[in-house]
Design a protein around this motif. Structure first.
Motif, short mmCIF file in Angstrom:
data_model
loop_
_atom_site.label_atom_id
_atom_site.label_comp_id
_atom_site.label_asym_id
_atom_site.label_seq_id
_atom_site.Cartn_x
_atom_site.Cartn_y
_atom_site.Cartn_z
N TRP A 290 -5.21 1.68 -7.52
CA TRP A 290 -6.39 1.84 -6.67
C TRP A 290 -6.72 0.50 -6.02
O TRP A 290 -6.29 -0.56 -6.45
CB TRP A 290 -7.60 2.31 -7.48
CG TRP A 290 -8.07 1.31 -8.52
CD1 TRP A 290 -7.58 1.13 -9.78
CD2 TRP A 290 -9.12 0.34 -8.35
NE1 TRP A 290 -8.25 0.13 -10.43
CE2 TRP A 290 -9.22 -0.38 -9.58
CE3 TRP A 290 -10.01 0.03 -7.33
CZ2 TRP A 290 -10.14 -1.39 -9.79
CZ3 TRP A 290 -10.94 -0.99 -7.53
CH2 TRP A 290 -11.01 -1.69 -8.74
N GLY A 291 -7.50 0.58 -4.94
CA GLY A 291 -7.96 -0.61 -4.24
C GLY A 291 -7.12 -0.91 -3.03
O GLY A 291 -5.89 -1.06 -3.12
N CYS A 292 -7.75 -0.97 -1.85
CA CYS A 292 -7.05 -1.25 -0.61
C CYS A 292 -8.09 -1.49 0.48
O CYS A 292 -9.27 -1.16 0.31
CB CYS A 292 -6.13 -0.09 -0.22
SG CYS A 292 -6.99 1.47 -0.02
N PRO A 293 -7.69 -2.04 1.63
CA PRO A 293 -8.63 -2.17 2.75
C PRO A 293 -9.11 -0.78 3.18
O PRO A 293 -8.40 0.23 2.98
CB PRO A 293 -7.80 -2.85 3.84
CG PRO A 293 -6.67 -3.50 3.12
CD PRO A 293 -6.39 -2.63 1.94
N PRO A 294 -10.28 -0.70 3.80
CA PRO A 294 -10.83 0.62 4.18
C PRO A 294 -9.86 1.47 4.99
O PRO A 294 -9.76 2.68 4.78
CB PRO A 294 -12.08 0.25 4.99
CG PRO A 294 -12.50 -1.08 4.44
CD PRO A 294 -11.24 -1.80 4.09
N TYR B 141 -6.73 -4.73 -4.97
CA TYR B 141 -7.48 -5.30 -3.86
C TYR B 141 -8.73 -6.02 -4.37
O TYR B 141 -9.23 -5.68 -5.45
CB TYR B 141 -7.86 -4.20 -2.88
CG TYR B 141 -8.32 -4.68 -1.51
CD1 TYR B 141 -7.56 -5.55 -0.75
CD2 TYR B 141 -9.53 -4.23 -0.98
CE1 TYR B 141 -7.97 -5.97 0.50
CE2 TYR B 141 -9.96 -4.64 0.27
CZ TYR B 141 -9.17 -5.52 1.01
OH TYR B 141 -9.59 -5.92 2.25
N ALA C 209 -9.84 3.91 -2.76
CA ALA C 209 -10.36 2.56 -2.56
C ALA C 209 -11.03 2.03 -3.81
O ALA C 209 -11.04 0.82 -4.06
CB ALA C 209 -11.34 2.54 -1.39
N ARG C 210 -11.60 2.92 -4.63
CA ARG C 210 -12.34 2.50 -5.83
C ARG C 210 -11.71 3.11 -7.08
O ARG C 210 -11.23 4.25 -7.07
CB ARG C 210 -13.81 2.93 -5.73
CG ARG C 210 -14.57 2.20 -4.63
CD ARG C 210 -16.05 2.58 -4.64
NE ARG C 210 -16.22 4.00 -4.32
CZ ARG C 210 -16.29 4.47 -3.07
NH1 ARG C 210 -16.20 3.63 -2.04
NH2 ARG C 210 -16.44 5.76 -2.84
N GLU D 13 -6.74 1.68 4.79
CA GLU D 13 -5.56 2.12 4.04
C GLU D 13 -5.89 3.19 3.00
O GLU D 13 -4.98 3.78 2.40
CB GLU D 13 -4.91 0.91 3.34
CG GLU D 13 -4.38 -0.15 4.27
CD GLU D 13 -3.10 0.28 4.96
OE1 GLU D 13 -2.52 1.32 4.57
OE2 GLU D 13 -2.67 -0.41 5.90
N ALA D 14 -7.18 3.44 2.75
CA ALA D 14 -7.56 4.39 1.70
C ALA D 14 -7.13 5.80 2.08
O ALA D 14 -7.16 6.20 3.25
CB ALA D 14 -9.06 4.34 1.48
N TRP E 99 0.84 -1.20 0.00
CA TRP E 99 0.00 0.00 0.00
C TRP E 99 0.88 1.25 0.00
O TRP E 99 0.60 2.21 -0.74
CB TRP E 99 -0.95 0.02 1.20
CG TRP E 99 -1.63 -1.28 1.47
CD1 TRP E 99 -1.60 -2.02 2.62
CD2 TRP E 99 -2.47 -2.02 0.57
NE1 TRP E 99 -2.34 -3.15 2.50
CE2 TRP E 99 -2.89 -3.18 1.25
CE3 TRP E 99 -2.89 -1.83 -0.74
CZ2 TRP E 99 -3.71 -4.14 0.66
CZ3 TRP E 99 -3.70 -2.77 -1.33
CH2 TRP E 99 -4.12 -3.90 -0.64
#
Length: 706
Positions: A131-135, A174, A144-145, A137-138, A114
């Motif tokens: 893009w994309g990670c656990p909540p 993710y 996250a999206r 880590e955003a 990340w």
């Protein structure tokens, strides 16, 4: 064949913790084909273990003179412009080196992907491209999206992924299909492989592929239909994918594969086989089915005219007619304990690998130690384990050696420290000294090319030590046999449940489950089934679909409510073996949808005896194990008994004061006798009059694997 002696296909993983010990999906799976044979599959729980496996395996293949193609299922390059923005030049291999310097990935799969993605995103305008990670880590630097990205200026996909619906963009880090994380964590591993093997390794399509090792990007979903056609219901799909793709690549014509390796974008890379899907499917379709053959429908049929079957004859029939039903798979050495070896283990190197010393002392040529009193000058330096001397020892000289040290040239004999005196670079000792004293010869334990372990062996911890010593990091083992268990009868209720008149608790199922687990098999518990033919058929169908064998208890005779026998009769694959033993005469044997069914007596004492005597060796054969004959011991009888001829008898027994004593009652309903006993006394088929002190055969539970 393909021009490669060995083809390796790797399904990578971006897990942040080790994968489960039991093989599962979304882990690291490796398919390996040698000389066009069937693929071995290897399951690895961490990326560190996989990197070590790859380095060791490829080094061993090259040492054996074998050419290696290794395919990995993550992108080797990024959309055009990314490498130049990160490294200053459009060189994907320079990008590999840059990522290797940025990424940290621990032995437990803990990693910093990340943070690396955030730092890379900051090099670009707008938001993204990753893009994309656990909540938790955003952040503004790592959305996250994917819809939250904007104005980063890079293409979403590479050319090789265009119109490829199953392929995910390399920016996705993710959730399902997170190939972006696989690439971030996989490319540093490939960079270290390049560093290790140097000019002997090339990367397609970025470098000319005429080296001993070629790395290529693969995508098993290119031939998803061919993979599905070869899916075993019990095999993890990731395992199927690497197995089928490795075998398909190994079967391509050499010129076709060479052309495929040369194709692709010099910056973005290319999926090997893109545009050649039909050729890959055809190669996959040509793969022979090397799964073990099904059992014959008549494997349990008794010879004409046979009524009562002696125990030895029944065992002989089982041994002759049953065969292994589970395939071979490759597993890491650390996960092989308790598994059944699927192929002989041949020593890849001798043990010991070179002559060495067994003690601390001084080494020399034997001829220099044959006097009654010997004095030898010492050469400078010493030899220690892992730190060889590096030079020859002149004739008439000695050298200091420590236990385990490789003997330098000129040394074949060692004298103990305690038997010498040393002063001013000279040692003195009495002789004559036996030539070769206190040394170990190279290969004196196992020679290179020798069979160290035979197939069919259930692997023990010492076996793993031997396999490691002779150069193996993985072993070919049989997939674990899965055995279903089922109790039948209206009178049976679950252990601990409230009980009504005429009911009994199910004693057999927990006993059988524990026995099977002790034997190293996987247990499918089908529970209890009342005397209902339709319900029993449904349980049998499930066993036929999900298990390799089925053990039932109860309903195995020929009465009105003996539905196990009746169902097997309906299937046309039923044999009622009336075996001449006590306890446990009826044994219903048959096949249901190709799966062997062992119909045990309902009485727990008889069920246990039949399981130990007949099911133990039979299931072992199905699992790929060598035939198991329990080891018995002649001991003095601590009891008296007159036995009639005609049946073999098994008495619950234990050892006390050097004698075998038997349970006070032979009643087959006395379950307490099983707990009281430590094994069985086996009495032969004929008439016998046992008196106290007479020799009898005692078989302890341990000889049955309990």
């Amino acid at each position: 064949m393909s021009g490669f002696d060995t083809v390796i296909v790797v399904d990578w993983s971006a897990r942040s913790a080790p994968s489960p010990a039991r093989p599962t999906a979304d882990a690291i799976w490796i398919g390996t084909v040698r000389d066009g044979a069937a693929a071995d599959t290897t399951y690895l729980r961490t990326r560190a273990a996989a990197e070590a496996w790859l380095a060791e395996t490829v080094a061993a293949e090259r040492a054996a003179g074998r050419r290696v193609l290794a395919g990995f299922d993550f992108p080797f390059g990024y959309p055009a412009g990314f490498a130049a923005a990160v490294t200053g030049r459009p060189d994907p291999l320079a990008l590999w080196a840059a990522l290797a310097a940025e990424v940290t990935d621990g032995p437990d799969n803990a990693n910093n992907r990340w943070d690396v993605a955030r730092r890379l995103n900051r090099r670009f305008p707008g938001v993204g491209p990753f893009w994309g990670c656990p909540p938790g880590e955003a952040s503004a630097d790592l959305p996250a999206r994917g819809t939250e990205r904007r104005d980063h200026g890079l293409p979403e996909r590479r050319r090789t992924e265009a119109d490829l619906p199953r392929a995910q963009p390399c920016w996705k880090l993710y959730t399902t299909g997170s190939v972006g994380s696989q690439a971030l964590l996989g490319l540093p591993v490939l960079h270290r492989l390049r560093e290790r093997f140097g000019a002997d390794l090339s990367v397609a399509p970025f470098e000319a592929g005429d080296t001993g090792i070629v790395l290529a990007e693969v995508f098993p979903s290119l031939i998803a239909d061919a993979v599905a056609a070869r899916q075993d219901p019990d095999e993890v799909r990731d395992s199927v994918q690497v197995r089928v793709l490795a075998e398909a690549l190994a079967r391509l014509p050499p010129d076709r594969l060479a052309a495929m390796l040369a194709e692709g974008d010099p910056e973005e890379g290319w999926i090997l086989g893109r545009g050649h899907e039909d050729a890959l499917r055809a190669a996959a379709a040509a793969i022979p089915n090397l799964a073990p053959p099904p059992l014959r429908d008549d494997c349990f049929a008794l010879p004409a005219g046979v009524d009562w079957t002696p125990v030895d004859e029944a065992l002989g029939l089982l041994r002759d007619r049953l065969a292994v039903v589970v395939p071979v798979e490759e597993v890491a050495l650390a996960g092989a304990a308790g598994r059944i070896l699927g192929r002989d283990v041949v020593a890849m190197r001798p043990n010991p690998p070179e002559p060495n010393t067994a003690v601390d002392g001084y080494g020399f040529a034997a001829a220099a130690g044959q006097g009654a009193e010997n004095r030898l000058p010492l050469v400078t330096g010493r030899a220690a384990a892992g730190r060889p001397h590096g030079g020859a020892v002149p004739e008439g000289h000695g050298i200091r050696v420590l236990t385990g040290a490789a003997l330098p040239p000129g040394v074949d004999t060692v004298v103990l420290d305690e038997d010498t005196r040393a002063d001013a670079g000279v040692i003195a000792f009495r002789g004559p000294v036996r030539p070769g004293a206190n040394t170990r010869r190279a290969g004196e334990d196992v020679g290179e090319g020798d069979v160290a372990l035979r197939a069919g062996r259930r692997l023990t911890p010492p076996d793993l030590a031997l396999a490691a010593a002779v150069g193996h990091g993985t072993l070919a083992v049989r997939r674990t046999l899965r055995v279903a268990i089922l109790s039948t009868g209206d009178e049976i209720v679950e252990p601990g449940a409230r009980i009504a008149a005429g009911q009994i608790h199910d004693a057999n199922r927990p006993m059988l489950a524990a026995i099977l687990e002790r034997w190293g098999f996987d247990v499918l518990d089908l529970g209890r089934c009342p005397d209902d033919r339709a319900m029993l058929r449904a349980r049998f169908d499930r066993a036929g679909a999900e298990a390799d064998a089925l053990l039932t208890s109860g309903g195995a005779s020929a009465g009105d409510e003996d539905h196990v026998s009746a169902l097997l009769q309906e299937a046309g694959a039923m044999a009622s073996w009336r075996i001449a033993l006590k306890p446990g005469r009826p044994l219903a044997l048959g096949l249901w949808n190709g799966v062997p069914v062992f119909g045990l007596p309902g009485n727990p004492v008889a069920a246990l005896v039949c399981t130990l005597v007949f099911a133990r060796p039979a299931l072992g054969l199905l699992a790929g194990e060598a035939w198991h004959a329990p080891q018995g011991f002649e001991v003095p009888a601590g009891f008296e008994k007159r036995k009639k001829p005609g049946r073999r008898e098994y008495l619950r027994a234990r050892m006390r004061d050097g004698h075998a004593e038997v349970f006070h009652s032979e009643g087959s309903g006395r379950i307490s006798g099983l707990s009281w006993a430590e094994g069985l006394v086996e009495l032969p088929d004929g008439a016998l009059d046992v008196r106290s002190g007479d020799p009898v055969r005692f078989i302890p539970w341990g000889s049955f694997g309990l």
